[in-house]
Design an enzyme around this catalytic site. Sequence first.
Site, PDB file in Angstrom:
ATOM      1  N   ARG A   1      -2.413   4.957  -3.847  1.00 40.17           N
ATOM      2  CA  ARG A   1      -1.687   3.744  -4.271  1.00 40.17           C
ATOM      3  C   ARG A   1      -0.350   4.095  -4.948  1.00 40.17           C
ATOM      4  O   ARG A   1       0.042   3.465  -5.937  1.00 40.17           O
ATOM      5  CB  ARG A   1      -2.567   2.884  -5.193  1.00 40.17           C
ATOM      6  CG  ARG A   1      -2.419   1.394  -4.904  1.00 40.17           C
ATOM      7  CD  ARG A   1      -3.227   0.514  -5.849  1.00 40.17           C
ATOM      8  NE  ARG A   1      -4.652   0.700  -5.687  1.00 40.17           N
ATOM      9  CZ  ARG A   1      -5.558   0.523  -6.655  1.00 40.17           C
ATOM     10  NH1 ARG A   1      -5.181   0.158  -7.861  1.00 40.17           N
ATOM     11  NH2 ARG A   1      -6.840   0.706  -6.419  1.00 40.17           N
TER      12      ARG A   1
ATOM     13  N   ARG B   1       2.513  -1.867  -7.640  1.00 42.22           N
ATOM     14  CA  ARG B   1       3.132  -2.751  -8.625  1.00 42.22           C
ATOM     15  C   ARG B   1       3.708  -2.046  -9.854  1.00 42.22           C
ATOM     16  O   ARG B   1       4.449  -2.653 -10.611  1.00 42.22           O
ATOM     17  CB  ARG B   1       2.108  -3.786  -9.083  1.00 42.22           C
ATOM     18  CG  ARG B   1       2.071  -4.987  -8.156  1.00 42.22           C
ATOM     19  CD  ARG B   1       1.397  -6.157  -8.819  1.00 42.22           C
ATOM     20  NE  ARG B   1      -0.059  -5.983  -8.811  1.00 42.22           N
ATOM     21  CZ  ARG B   1      -0.903  -6.824  -9.411  1.00 42.22           C
ATOM     22  NH1 ARG B   1      -0.442  -7.857 -10.084  1.00 42.22           N
ATOM     23  NH2 ARG B   1      -2.204  -6.615  -9.361  1.00 42.22           N
TER      24      ARG B   1
ATOM     25  N   ASP C   1      -3.585  -2.261   4.054  1.00 46.20           N
ATOM     26  CA  ASP C   1      -4.786  -2.613   3.307  1.00 46.20           C
ATOM     27  C   ASP C   1      -5.976  -2.317   4.203  1.00 46.20           C
ATOM     28  O   ASP C   1      -5.838  -2.307   5.434  1.00 46.20           O
ATOM     29  CB  ASP C   1      -4.754  -4.099   2.927  1.00 46.20           C
ATOM     30  CG  ASP C   1      -5.862  -4.466   1.959  1.00 46.20           C
ATOM     31  OD1 ASP C   1      -5.649  -4.324   0.743  1.00 46.20           O
ATOM     32  OD2 ASP C   1      -6.954  -4.856   2.419  1.00 46.20           O
TER      33      ASP C   1
ATOM     34  N   TYR D   1     -17.360  -5.534   2.152  1.00 47.17           N
ATOM     35  CA  TYR D   1     -16.454  -6.682   2.076  1.00 47.17           C
ATOM     36  C   TYR D   1     -16.824  -7.752   3.089  1.00 47.17           C
ATOM     37  O   TYR D   1     -16.784  -8.947   2.793  1.00 47.17           O
ATOM     38  CB  TYR D   1     -15.009  -6.234   2.318  1.00 47.17           C
ATOM     39  CG  TYR D   1     -14.323  -5.713   1.087  1.00 47.17           C
ATOM     40  CD1 TYR D   1     -14.130  -4.352   0.904  1.00 47.17           C
ATOM     41  CD2 TYR D   1     -13.861  -6.579   0.099  1.00 47.17           C
ATOM     42  CE1 TYR D   1     -13.494  -3.863  -0.228  1.00 47.17           C
ATOM     43  CE2 TYR D   1     -13.222  -6.092  -1.037  1.00 47.17           C
ATOM     44  CZ  TYR D   1     -13.035  -4.743  -1.196  1.00 47.17           C
ATOM     45  OH  TYR D   1     -12.409  -4.266  -2.312  1.00 47.17           O
TER      46      TYR D   1
END
Lengths: 350, 350
Positions: free
Chosen positions: A23, A27, A72, A148
């Site tokens: 990652r 952000r 993703d 998921y």
Amino acid sequence: MSHRFLRACRREAVDHVPIWLMRQAGRYMPEYRAIREKHSLLDMIRDPAMAAEVTLQPVRAFGVDAAIIFSDILPILEGFGLKLTFVSGRGPVIEQPATAAMIATWPETADPAATAFTLDAIRVVRRELDGKTPLIGFCGAPFTLACYAVEGQSSKEYEKARRLMATEPKAWHALMQRLATAAAAYLLAQIQAGAQAVQLFDSWAGLLGPDDYREFVLPYSRYVFDRLAVSYPEVPAIHFATGATGLLAELKEAGGTVIGIDNRVDILEAWNRLGPGVAVQGNLDPMTLVAGGAIMERRARAILDKVGHRPGFIFNLGHGVLKQTDPTHVAELVRLVQNYRAAASPKGSP
Amino acid sequence: MSHRFLRACRREAVDHVPIWLMRQAGRYMPEYRAIREKHSLLDMIRDPAMAAEVTLQPVRAFGVDAAIIFSDILPILEGFGLKLTFVSGRGPVIEQPATAAMIATWPETADPAATAFTLDAIRVVRRELDGKTPLIGFCGAPFTLACYAVEGQSSKEYEKARRLMATEPKAWHALMQRLATAAAAYLLAQIQAGAQAVQLFDSWAGLLGPDDYREFVLPYSRYVFDRLAVSYPEVPAIHFATGATGLLAELKEAGGTVIGIDNRVDILEAWNRLGPGVAVQGNLDPMTLVAGGAIMERRARAILDKVGHRPGFIFNLGHGVLKQTDPTHVAELVRLVQNYRAAASPKGSP
């Protein structure tokens, strides 16, 4: 001569320990936030130019030794007809999660149109990088995708998914077979598009004990790695799971030329338990990168002193960069690792 | 002659493997729900008669080999002035979580009034059990208490707490010292009130790598076990952590005469890595108990075949009973374990 990251993956000699961070595009970077403020995560992933731009940001900012394509793990599930949305504050949500009845109607593999934009982004990034920095592709492992698909959202324990596994084994195996077929095809397509290494993320494998992993998961992850090894034996395949210290032997058995180690175990102990035949990637605690300063330096040096001299070591975090991380800490860490030279008599030398 | 649970904790010979289950008193039982519907969790914990009644329910229903006092790990934090509430759907919430500034004003230990009701409940249960089934007391470990105190609520990663640890070590050590003092005093008081064994729950220790655990946690858990060993060397002390497969050596070093093993590792491998000198408790996956039937029987027998013949084995889950568990599965599991007799040449015999 190939890049030090690819050489380390193959356990060849390198001029210094290579480093990249899971990652690393995210952000915590102001350049990322400038784009993210105007676009949703899915929009960024689906736009090859934006995905490529974000992929390149940490390469430019920190000079990491590998790029990883910005994407993703979940869009592949849309290739089976599931509808994915990202809900603010809740993360990814699947409106109608997979049930045993639904799985029986699924196609044998995912529609590749669901992830075609990532292949385009890979082509753009390879052109931009121009051979200077290698590019990693990735995919969720069948078990993590199954978690998921069945749960429909992030969860601490993935009880619905694990209940399906324990109580409806036939539906479980049908689900895993389809996800393994799709994951293998997707990774092969990423390599064909230009990915020079691939990582299989099994984020939730650590929920399982070895007996469940062997019976319900291992054959499907092995299928993926076997497909890669047959078609592209020279392309490094990284196998990463979190919280899976009790599954190291099983992860190695399932496959991968590099095993990713999270931060919950001593990396030297983990490597010794894995034994010879694999490279190792890891394992600084992302929280240590948030802290920075003296503790980051101590912990990073401890890892390098333990395994930095071993052929086949790739420095990384034990998990993804946290959003509250100060980018200057990342710059310091990259510098520290790239300038590190193993001492003459390192601790833990075999 | 003492009860088989206490004998197994001391690695003495037993007539059969003893079994109890973490969270054996809970929402999966209709008798429990009948009380819980009319009272809040905190009300039940604070009322010694109700807490005692709920403690006894699984002993009556299933004939487990130990009772564990019905309580919660968090009320002790109220002894430092934190205000605890249980918010429906969110779990326990601390309105104003601990900060470095607050910790500096804390007393050296918790006000014992915050947990006095549990000591009363222990006295009631001991009278009711009348020596037939031993009673376990418990407390949260200093690290797990610190996680809740600083975070203020349940969390996947306890980032606020771990950030305090990494960035404000002085405040962290002050916090841990106070929590260790309080935990030791509370467990000693439970033993004085009648608890015949105690368990220290370090639910979140598995978030840490061994270096962080050694520096920031181990001295405080060791303080608790040392205090117990000095005052009550004959009372078994169980040390349980989840997701801590990478910390087994450190957990043993911190203390405990019994080490609790979660379901994410092979129990024989874990025991072999722990080495001699401790009893072992674990480690069936709670999800397997939800599933019941053939897979529960297979997995439970696999554990018994591996370690059921070793002196010092206590059968338990790897984590608490899940609320969707069918009580008839619990009855079947207890029967299976209590009727199990090790084969002549068990697998994994040393």
